[in-house]
Design a protein around this motif. Structure first.
Motif, PDB file in Angstrom:
ATOM      1  N   ALA A 271       5.808   2.355  -7.935  1.00  0.00           N
ATOM      2  CA  ALA A 271       4.604   2.858  -8.592  1.00  0.00           C
ATOM      3  C   ALA A 271       3.384   2.749  -7.684  1.00  0.00           C
ATOM      4  N   ALA A 272       3.406   1.783  -6.749  1.00  0.00           N
ATOM      5  CA  ALA A 272       2.299   1.618  -5.807  1.00  0.00           C
ATOM      6  C   ALA A 272       2.357   2.611  -4.663  1.00  0.00           C
TER       7      ALA A 272
ATOM      8  N   ARG B 142       5.254   1.914 -18.476  1.00  0.00           N
ATOM      9  CA  ARG B 142       5.195   1.882 -17.012  1.00  0.00           C
ATOM     10  C   ARG B 142       5.983   0.729 -16.389  1.00  0.00           C
ATOM     11  N   LEU B 143       6.568  -0.131 -17.206  1.00  0.00           N
ATOM     12  CA  LEU B 143       7.363  -1.247 -16.690  1.00  0.00           C
ATOM     13  C   LEU B 143       8.460  -1.534 -17.705  1.00  0.00           C
ATOM     14  N   ARG B 144       9.688  -1.614 -17.198  1.00  0.00           N
ATOM     15  CA  ARG B 144      10.831  -1.822 -18.090  1.00  0.00           C
ATOM     16  C   ARG B 144      11.670  -2.990 -17.591  1.00  0.00           C
ATOM     17  N   PRO B 145      11.741  -4.069 -18.370  1.00  0.00           N
ATOM     18  CA  PRO B 145      12.619  -5.162 -17.962  1.00  0.00           C
ATOM     19  C   PRO B 145      14.081  -4.764 -18.098  1.00  0.00           C
ATOM     20  N   VAL B 146      14.889  -5.269 -17.203  1.00  0.00           N
ATOM     21  CA  VAL B 146      16.330  -5.050 -17.274  1.00  0.00           C
ATOM     22  C   VAL B 146      16.963  -6.294 -17.875  1.00  0.00           C
TER      23      VAL B 146
ATOM     24  N   ARG C 125       0.837  -1.197   0.000  1.00  0.00           N
ATOM     25  CA  ARG C 125       0.000   0.000   0.000  1.00  0.00           C
ATOM     26  C   ARG C 125       0.876   1.253   0.000  1.00  0.00           C
ATOM     27  N   PRO C 126       0.318   2.377  -0.417  1.00  0.00           N
ATOM     28  CA  PRO C 126       1.088   3.627  -0.350  1.00  0.00           C
ATOM     29  C   PRO C 126       1.623   3.858   1.060  1.00  0.00           C
TER      30      PRO C 126
END
Length: 318
Positions: free
Chosen positions: A162-163, A284-288, A138-139
């Motif tokens: 992001a959460a 919004r999501l980047r794999p490394v 949670r935030p």
């Protein structure tokens, strides 16, 4: 076609590229021209010792692939021909130029997502999303991510940030810590330092959630950092480390929920991979991806993973 064969268990050098007949498409299957194949830790463990849910040698390793559909056995599946897809192979056949898979296992790759990124998200993306759902971050939560520069861990850092969580990233070495900071971690600690737990307490005062990708003593130490009522989701470990040595009684006394492993039915796994690909398509999501090695260097790829010095996901470029 060229394919990597495992004919006996042993060191990475047992993996050898051989000329191999093309696979034959059976009813319900499609033929894929493989562009990238993912490598997982359990594949390296299986190669070394036979530990893992894969067919016995001789076999072509590789469970996650991406590429273009070349042919389909059934007319109902021919709409896939020419499309970019990712899929699981069922446990073998991925380290090759071509592979046959069940048509029902195909997941289309969205426009704007590169095939190598899609392969990196095939298993790790769905795993990270299932971990986050299990953790219920949670935030404002303080979330400790272990192995934060690994394939799954690097995604968890991004998803937790992001959460709205305060992310504490734990990894081994300055290079990995720099990767975690670049992905949004608020605090980084090197868990090779014996005083790493004190560093976490000093920076965050403890944590509310532990996302454990290491196991063993590191995970047990991380459990001690949890506030009462916290959550610990373990999703990976080396063969030597094993699950964290935390008893159900010790967790219950402090109201901590401990979950060992994340599992989902096939339809949920497909849904989560599709969700991860959509997040990648939207930026919004980047794999490394730390390593892209040619098929002929499959042995080098396995050896690099076993040193635990690699960053992010390791792929074979076919």
């Amino acid at each position: 076609m060229r394919a990597v064969w495992l004919r006996e268990f042993g060191s990475p050098t047992v993996l050898r590229v051989e000329d191999t007949p093309d696979p034959v498409v059976a009813a319900g299957q499609v033929l894929i021209g493989v562009e990238f194949a993912g490598i997982t830790w359990i594949e390296t463990s299986f190669r070394a010792s036979g530990f893992g849910p894969f067919p016995a040698p001789p076999m072509i390793p590789g469970n996650g692939i991406g590429g273009t559909v070349l042919a389909a056995a059934d007319p109902a599946d021919r709409h896939w021909v020419g499309r970019r897809v990712v899929t699981g192979t069922g446990g073998s056949g991925g380290y090759a130029e071509k592979a046959t898979v069940d048509a029902g296992s195909l997941i289309g790759v969205p426009a704007g997502v590169a095939i190598d990124d899609a392969v990196a998200l095939l298993a790790d993306g769905r795993t990270a999303l299932m971990i986050m759902a299990a953790a219920g971050a949670r935030p404002g939560d303080r979330v400790l991510v272990e192995a934060a520069a690994g394939g799954v861990g690097s995604l968890l850092v991004q998803l937790a940030a992001a959460a709205g969580a305060r992310v504490v990233a734990a990894a081994g070495g300055t290079r990995k810590l720099a990767v975690a900071r670049g992905l949004g971690a608020h605090t980084t600690v090197d868990y090779r330092d014996p005083a790493w737990a004190e560093a976490v307490r000093g920076a965050a005062g403890g944590v509310d959630v532990v996302l454990d990708g290491v196991g063993g003593d590191i995970a047990t130490t991380a459990f001690g950092l949890l506030a009462d009522g916290g959550r610990m989701i373990s999703f990976g470990f080396s063969a030597a480390a094993g699950w964290p040595d935390v008893s159900d009684e010790a967790a219950a006394r402090r109201g901590i929920r401990v979950q060992r492993g994340v599992f989902g039915a096939p339809d949920e796994q497909t849904r989560r991979t599709t969700e991860a690909l959509a997040l990648a398509a939207s930026g919004r999501l980047r794999p490394v991806i730390g390593q892209r090695l040619p098929l002929e260097r499959a042995a080098d790829a396995h050896a690099a993973m076993e040193t635990r010095a690699v960053i992010g996901k390791t792929l074979l470029a076919v």
